[in-house]
Design a protein around this motif. Structure first.
Motif, mmCIF file in Angstrom:
data_model
loop_
_atom_site.group_PDB
_atom_site.id
_atom_site.type_symbol
_atom_site.label_atom_id
_atom_site.label_comp_id
_atom_site.label_asym_id
_atom_site.label_seq_id
_atom_site.Cartn_x
_atom_site.Cartn_y
_atom_site.Cartn_z
ATOM 1 N N TRP A 24 0.847 -1.187 0.000
ATOM 2 C CA TRP A 24 0.000 0.000 0.000
ATOM 3 C C TRP A 24 0.888 1.244 0.000
ATOM 4 O O TRP A 24 2.089 1.164 0.224
ATOM 5 C CB TRP A 24 -0.920 0.025 1.220
ATOM 6 N N TYR A 25 0.259 2.381 -0.269
ATOM 7 C CA TYR A 25 0.936 3.681 -0.209
ATOM 8 C C TYR A 25 0.014 4.650 0.520
ATOM 9 O O TYR A 25 -1.181 4.714 0.230
ATOM 10 C CB TYR A 25 1.253 4.197 -1.612
ATOM 11 N N TYR A 26 0.578 5.405 1.460
ATOM 12 C CA TYR A 26 -0.179 6.439 2.159
ATOM 13 C C TYR A 26 0.623 7.733 2.071
ATOM 14 O O TYR A 26 1.668 7.870 2.696
ATOM 15 C CB TYR A 26 -0.426 6.058 3.617
ATOM 16 N N GLY A 27 0.154 8.644 1.233
ATOM 17 C CA GLY A 27 0.847 9.915 1.048
ATOM 18 C C GLY A 27 0.163 10.749 -0.016
ATOM 19 O O GLY A 27 -0.956 10.452 -0.438
ATOM 20 N N ASN A 28 0.851 11.779 -0.473
ATOM 21 C CA ASN A 28 0.252 12.762 -1.371
ATOM 22 C C ASN A 28 0.598 12.589 -2.842
ATOM 23 O O ASN A 28 0.087 13.313 -3.674
ATOM 24 C CB ASN A 28 0.653 14.176 -0.925
ATOM 25 N N SER A 29 1.486 11.674 -3.182
ATOM 26 C CA SER A 29 1.873 11.473 -4.581
ATOM 27 C C SER A 29 0.912 10.499 -5.248
ATOM 28 O O SER A 29 0.116 9.839 -4.594
ATOM 29 C CB SER A 29 3.298 10.926 -4.661
ATOM 30 N N ALA A 30 1.031 10.390 -6.550
ATOM 31 C CA ALA A 30 0.265 9.388 -7.303
ATOM 32 C C ALA A 30 1.264 8.345 -7.779
ATOM 33 O O ALA A 30 2.077 8.613 -8.650
ATOM 34 C CB ALA A 30 -0.438 10.042 -8.481
ATOM 35 N N LEU B 207 -3.895 4.651 -0.091
ATOM 36 C CA LEU B 207 -4.818 4.765 1.037
ATOM 37 C C LEU B 207 -5.200 6.217 1.320
ATOM 38 O O LEU B 207 -5.719 6.531 2.382
ATOM 39 C CB LEU B 207 -4.209 4.114 2.275
ATOM 40 N N ALA B 208 -4.954 7.093 0.343
ATOM 41 C CA ALA B 208 -5.417 8.469 0.425
ATOM 42 C C ALA B 208 -6.414 8.769 -0.698
ATOM 43 O O ALA B 208 -6.901 9.877 -0.808
ATOM 44 C CB ALA B 208 -4.230 9.430 0.353
ATOM 45 N N ASP B 209 -6.722 7.770 -1.528
ATOM 46 C CA ASP B 209 -7.651 7.916 -2.637
ATOM 47 C C ASP B 209 -9.079 7.742 -2.114
ATOM 48 O O ASP B 209 -9.405 6.715 -1.515
ATOM 49 C CB ASP B 209 -7.330 6.861 -3.705
ATOM 50 N N THR B 210 -9.927 8.729 -2.335
ATOM 51 C CA THR B 210 -11.283 8.738 -1.794
ATOM 52 C C THR B 210 -12.083 7.509 -2.214
ATOM 53 O O THR B 210 -12.756 6.881 -1.390
ATOM 54 C CB THR B 210 -12.024 10.018 -2.224
ATOM 55 N N ILE B 211 -12.024 7.147 -3.482
ATOM 56 C CA ILE B 211 -12.804 6.002 -3.964
ATOM 57 C C ILE B 211 -12.295 4.709 -3.336
ATOM 58 O O ILE B 211 -13.077 3.871 -2.902
ATOM 59 C CB ILE B 211 -12.787 5.933 -5.503
ATOM 60 N N GLY C 219 4.594 -0.760 3.475
ATOM 61 C CA GLY C 219 4.161 0.028 2.338
ATOM 62 C C GLY C 219 5.084 1.216 2.185
ATOM 63 O O GLY C 219 6.179 1.245 2.753
ATOM 64 N N LEU C 220 4.631 2.192 1.440
ATOM 65 C CA LEU C 220 5.407 3.411 1.214
ATOM 66 C C LEU C 220 4.660 4.601 1.794
ATOM 67 O O LEU C 220 3.426 4.655 1.766
ATOM 68 C CB LEU C 220 5.642 3.625 -0.281
ATOM 69 N N VAL C 221 5.404 5.552 2.315
ATOM 70 C CA VAL C 221 4.845 6.782 2.877
ATOM 71 C C VAL C 221 5.736 7.957 2.468
ATOM 72 O O VAL C 221 6.861 7.762 2.015
ATOM 73 C CB VAL C 221 4.736 6.712 4.424
ATOM 74 N N ASP C 222 5.229 9.162 2.669
ATOM 75 C CA ASP C 222 6.010 10.362 2.377
ATOM 76 C C ASP C 222 6.807 10.831 3.580
ATOM 77 O O ASP C 222 7.878 11.410 3.431
ATOM 78 C CB ASP C 222 5.092 11.498 1.909
#
Length: 196
Positions: free
Chosen positions: A54-60, A67-71, A117-120
């Motif tokens: 998973w990824y939780y942060g502000n990049s695409a 896990l920051a994508d609304t859908i 996962g990855l984070v910023d």
């Protein structure tokens, strides 16, 4: 509005396709985000063939569940057995983490591994630890893979508190482009009370 988001989310489940870019190769199924599958990362980061769950942060990022994508977050709410998107606390809470080591060139390798996962930022990894049941410790580090490296931090979560003596994943694996990976800026944080 809610119906269209749920419909899009169900389309993602049924097809494994991201509603935002419609590429089956770019977004794996959210149904892999279960505890029995180490929340999408069944191979720990110190073993060959690993990849973040998973990824939780502000990049695409392409090819990883954000896990920051609304859908995606609305979809995950339909499946309570899956990893849920972090929710910001309603009120600031006092710090409950103690740093056990900092700036090592090796990462944690331990049997209490839960997921990675990855984070910023380090704060994003703390938020993930606060989201995953049983998480008591997190390790952030830069896994310098390939010639281009990565701007994201690796965020590994564990069920027990660990210290520098467990940091024996020092990289050294040959990458597809012929470079050798290395680990830098490895920090460890122990939580006072495991996430419920």
């Amino acid at each position: 509005m809610r119906f269209s988001a749920v419909f899009s989310a169900l389309a993602v489940v049924a097809t494994g396709v991201s509603a935002t870019n419609l590429s089956a190769d770019s977004t794996p199924s959210v149904l892999t985000l279960t505890a029995s599958n180490y929340y999408g990362a069944p191979i720990p980061p110190w073993e060959v063939g690993h990849s973040p769950g998973w990824y939780y942060g502000n990049s695409a990022l392409s090819g990883i569940i954000s896990l920051a994508d609304t859908i995606i977050c609305e979809l995950l709410e339909l499946f309570p057995f899956c990893l849920q998107c972090p929710k910001p606390p309603q009120t600031p809470s006092p710090p409950e983490y103690t740093q056990t080591f900092s700036n090592l060139t090796c990462a944690i390798q331990d049997g209490s591994y839960q997921t990675y996962g990855l984070v910023d930022t380090v704060a994003d990894c703390q938020t993930m630890c606060d989201t995953v049941a049983g998480c008591t410790f997190f390790n952030t580090y830069r896994d310098v893979n390939g010639k281009d490296g990565s701007t994201q931090l690796t965020c590994a979560l564990f069920e027990k508190c660990l210290d520098a003596s467990s940091a024996d994943n020092c990289g050294g694996q040959t990458q597809p482009d012929g470079s050798i990976d290395s680990i830098i800026q490895s920090d460890g944080y122990c939580k006072g009370t495991p996430t419920a």
